[in-house]
Design a protein around this motif. Sequence first.
Motif, short mmCIF file in Angstrom:
data_model
loop_
_atom_site.label_atom_id
_atom_site.label_comp_id
_atom_site.label_asym_id
_atom_site.label_seq_id
_atom_site.Cartn_x
_atom_site.Cartn_y
_atom_site.Cartn_z
N LEU A 1 0.79 -1.23 0.00
CA LEU A 1 0.00 0.00 0.00
C LEU A 1 0.82 1.28 0.00
O LEU A 1 0.28 2.35 -0.22
N ARG A 2 2.15 1.20 0.29
CA ARG A 2 2.89 2.46 0.48
C ARG A 2 3.98 2.66 -0.55
O ARG A 2 4.59 1.70 -1.04
N TYR A 3 4.20 3.93 -0.88
CA TYR A 3 5.24 4.30 -1.85
C TYR A 3 6.01 5.52 -1.38
O TYR A 3 5.46 6.39 -0.71
N ALA A 4 7.29 5.56 -1.80
CA ALA A 4 8.07 6.78 -1.65
C ALA A 4 8.21 7.37 -3.05
O ALA A 4 8.41 6.62 -4.01
N VAL A 5 8.07 8.68 -3.16
CA VAL A 5 8.08 9.30 -4.49
C VAL A 5 9.25 10.27 -4.60
O VAL A 5 9.44 11.12 -3.73
N ARG A 6 10.05 10.12 -5.65
CA ARG A 6 11.14 11.05 -5.90
C ARG A 6 10.70 12.06 -6.95
O ARG A 6 10.20 11.69 -8.01
N ILE A 7 10.91 13.30 -6.66
CA ILE A 7 10.52 14.37 -7.58
C ILE A 7 11.31 15.62 -7.16
O ILE A 7 11.75 15.71 -5.99
N ALA A 8 11.47 16.55 -8.07
CA ALA A 8 12.17 17.78 -7.70
C ALA A 8 11.45 18.40 -6.49
O ALA A 8 10.21 18.42 -6.44
N HIS A 9 12.26 18.90 -5.57
CA HIS A 9 11.73 19.37 -4.29
C HIS A 9 10.59 20.39 -4.47
O HIS A 9 9.57 20.32 -3.78
N ASP A 10 10.78 21.33 -5.41
CA ASP A 10 9.79 22.42 -5.57
C ASP A 10 8.49 21.94 -6.23
O ASP A 10 7.47 22.62 -6.15
N LYS A 11 8.57 20.76 -6.86
CA LYS A 11 7.35 20.28 -7.53
C LYS A 11 6.51 19.38 -6.61
O LYS A 11 5.37 19.04 -6.94
N ALA A 12 7.10 18.98 -5.49
CA ALA A 12 6.43 18.01 -4.62
C ALA A 12 5.07 18.49 -4.08
O ALA A 12 4.08 17.74 -4.13
N PRO A 13 4.97 19.74 -3.58
CA PRO A 13 3.67 20.15 -3.01
C PRO A 13 2.53 20.09 -4.04
O PRO A 13 1.42 19.65 -3.71
N LYS A 14 2.83 20.49 -5.29
CA LYS A 14 1.77 20.51 -6.31
C LYS A 14 1.35 19.07 -6.65
O LYS A 14 0.15 18.78 -6.77
N LEU A 15 2.35 18.19 -6.75
CA LEU A 15 2.04 16.80 -7.07
C LEU A 15 1.18 16.18 -5.95
O LEU A 15 0.22 15.46 -6.23
N ALA A 16 1.55 16.49 -4.71
CA ALA A 16 0.79 15.96 -3.57
C ALA A 16 -0.67 16.41 -3.64
O ALA A 16 -1.59 15.61 -3.43
#
Lengths: 803, 218
Positions: free
Chosen positions: A620-635
Amino acid sequence: MLTQGFAVLLSHWWRHKLQFAMLLLGLALATALWSAVQAINGEARASYARAAAVVGQDRLEQLTTADGTHIPQESYIALRKAGWLVSPVLEGEKRFGGERLRILGVDPITLPADAAQVDVGAADIGLARFITAPGVFIMSGETAARLKGVDTPPIRISDALPPGTVLTDIGIAQQVLDAPGQLSRLLLAPRQPTEARPLAEVAPGLVRRAPAVESDLSRLTDSFHLNLTAFGLLAFAVGLFIVHSAIGLAFEQRRPVIRTLRALGLPLRTLVLLMVVELLVLSTVAGLIGVALGYGVASLLLPDVAASLRGLYGAEVPGTLSIRPSVWGLGLAIAVAGTLVSAASRLWRIATMPLLAPARPRAWSLASERALRLQAVGGILLLVAAWLVVQFGSGLVAGFSALGAMLLGAALLLPLVLSLLLKLGERLSKGVIAQWFWADTRQQLPGLSLALMALLLALAANAGVGTMVQSFRLTFVGWLDQRLPSELYVSTRSNDESQKVHDWLASRSDAVLPIWNTEVRMFGQPVQVFGIADHATYRDYWPMLEAMPDAWDRIARGEGALANEQLARRQKLALGDMIPLEGGHKLPLVGIFSDYGNPKGQVIIGVRLLETLYPDASRLRYAVRIAHDKAPKLAEELRATFDLPEENVVNQTTIKDFSLKIFERTFAVTAALNVLTLGVAAIAIFASLLTLSGMRLSQLAPAWAMGLTLKRLALLEILRSVALASFTMLAAVPVGLGLAWMLLAVINVEAFGWRLPMHVFPMDWLRLFLLAVASAIIAALLPALWLTRRQPADLVKVFANER
Amino acid sequence: MLLDLEDVSKSYPTGEGVLQVLRGVSLSLDAGESLALTGESGSGKSTLLHLAGGLDRPDSGAIRFEGKDIAGLGDVELAAFRRVSVGLVFQQFNLIPSLDVAANLAFQARLGDRYDAAWSEWLTERLGLSKLLDRYPEQLSGGQQQRVAIGRALAGRPQLILADEPTGNLDEATGDAILELMLALMRETGAALLMVTHSNRLASRLGRRLHLAAGKLG
């Protein structure tokens, strides 16, 4: 005769009310901290016992798989058909809102009477409602209060259940835990039909297990409670210094009275007996006050302890205290025993004192250098003993014994060290007042040494435990950075949703790393098995303590496993040792990583291998790698797309903050006990200065008569207290460092299974130094103030012939 | 005139009311003079001595030292007066137990910034204390302790020596020797001596004597 003798003895306290108050206060405080720890431990242990007793685990034999994996429901059916009287249980954890709950699914029809703590047939529950959807969640009132506003099946309250535990029907549990057709264990009814077919024939994969007398929780938390007990003992020892000091002074002051009583015909044996009775009465009164105070302290500390236990071990302890006779009994017993031990040497001296021995009180100031040296030799012997135990002993008890020997040894050595420092001060000083100041301070040393020893213990404990906690904190923060490198952490609610989220994220992020896991029994203990993907995130950041050069390649190929430090230490695993997995599969250990704060063993293997060996593992769980500044929008998009609750998509900072919060709360109790111990030591100094202030007058009067003002003398009295506290702090630093080293390198390794690097924090010592100086000033302030208010008539009495 | 007490009264509160210790006492003492004050226990001898030495203040009356009234001085001025002008010798010796003999001898003189090494050495020699300088009070006999107390009182060359039963704790022979020594030193230094004693025999050896009864000079 007895009444007369007893009245004379008690009259001493009537005339020395302050001394009496200090004796009671010292003993009550010592008992209070000890009792507080006992009350907390008692509450926690009762809670573990209740947890162990749920569905009769502590009384009934059980059937489980040999490796601790789930039992297929078919095995249960086969056993029932073969005549076995078994009842299924499914156990697992599930988060509801912000609360992680232990779900226990049972079958009320087959549940043996011994295991039925809650009557599900009762009117407010009802069997039909219990076994049919949406089912019923039975839990304690405290758990229900925590779940207010959270969406759950209907809740019924039963205080037979420990906090954090939910009892429900097995079918409902299978749905909630997403474990259809799975069982954790089968409870065996006490009487089985004799004609039933052998177990090996019906369910060959299952083994019989004896009732679990001690729960995993109880075992895991033993070290935590031992730590608390050690702290309680330390605080008690510090308090006993006050008692010893007050009793010592009282006995010395009463020497002339004792001689007179004996001369007037009171037999020595009767006199000693009366003194013992007097001590018993005093210690019982102080003990009762102490235990009552202890409950107050415990109720203040319990929420933090409960948070620590939940954070560290996932153990649920109620936030309210119940009155336990054992705590009262033990509190009173330790108060009485402590008083008798403190008074033993004085009683012995009285018992062996010749009738015509000099009646003049042998003030402490006359204690000889020889006694100081003998005490120092005892201290050195204890320090050597501590070193030997560290070198050759093992186990938690040996660790604490070494710790105790080191602290006591250092305390015994303190008066000699201080005496040498003061002698040096006297030699180096030029002015007449400075010279007198150092010489006079040295003369006060025997009278103050017990209080200063108590201060040393408290300061060393503060410096040592502070160093340990700060070292832990520094390591923990660094470790969090390594352990949580991904920008987002996502929890899904079902396997189906998990797959969809994965696919959605795959095209919108740099990497989606599964955090899939299962819990199994390995080496006879619960162990978490995680599967991880082959990714640079792990290769670059994972907090390895030691590893084979090709560790990550081997894990990626499914040819190696990692273990956390605590599992490796507990099982004495070295690189290359084999790790037993599902179905007889074994992998060599290729790396050991640090895993602070986790009480359980953990094994990491390649995610593909996890899928193969443990098809039922939670995915059920994942860790997601993404550019730091893009993380809030993706979330935000992720939450909106899948209607995921806020807490199911969290960023790295939130998790780190949360982990640090748990960390801080975990050590909040330690900090509180530290402050309380220091407070007791400050009271010890205050008590000593106060009782000595009466005796000081005859020492200060000549200096006053020769031209020193009372204000100046009072200032010097405060300076004296500051100087002694400062020197004691100087001595406490190396002792504290020794204590920190023992905690980090010996106790923690034994208790938690991890070893931490030691860091030093001079600014913390400076803060502690200022605190010690402040305590010394406060302790000396009142006697100094009294001195400035003395009338010349009081002082000239010292010189008067009629005196 | 070195010391002049005029109509001095002093009382102390007690559990049973106010105890009038001195009632309008007047006396004077010139430089280099020695005066014995005799009287029964509780007659007020020690109280009078304490008032003269600035250890306590009178309820009424004047206490003049070299013409200056010390009764009205504040704590700091009184302490300075005691440091510089008065030497005290008590029955209980009242040495400072944490200091050795050398430090005890020099204590008051150094406190008043009047320490003179040559004088101190002469005094030590004269008192027969040269071999005891590194001893502590508890290691000395009563006579030795009183010699240290006398040395301490004289080390700063004060103008006035106040002695309260200085031989009261000593046997007769030792007491006589101590008194003899003290009187000789007074003559050599020119200091005035006011001594309280029970003993008529000892009092007769001083230049003048006064008898105190129920707080009044007889």
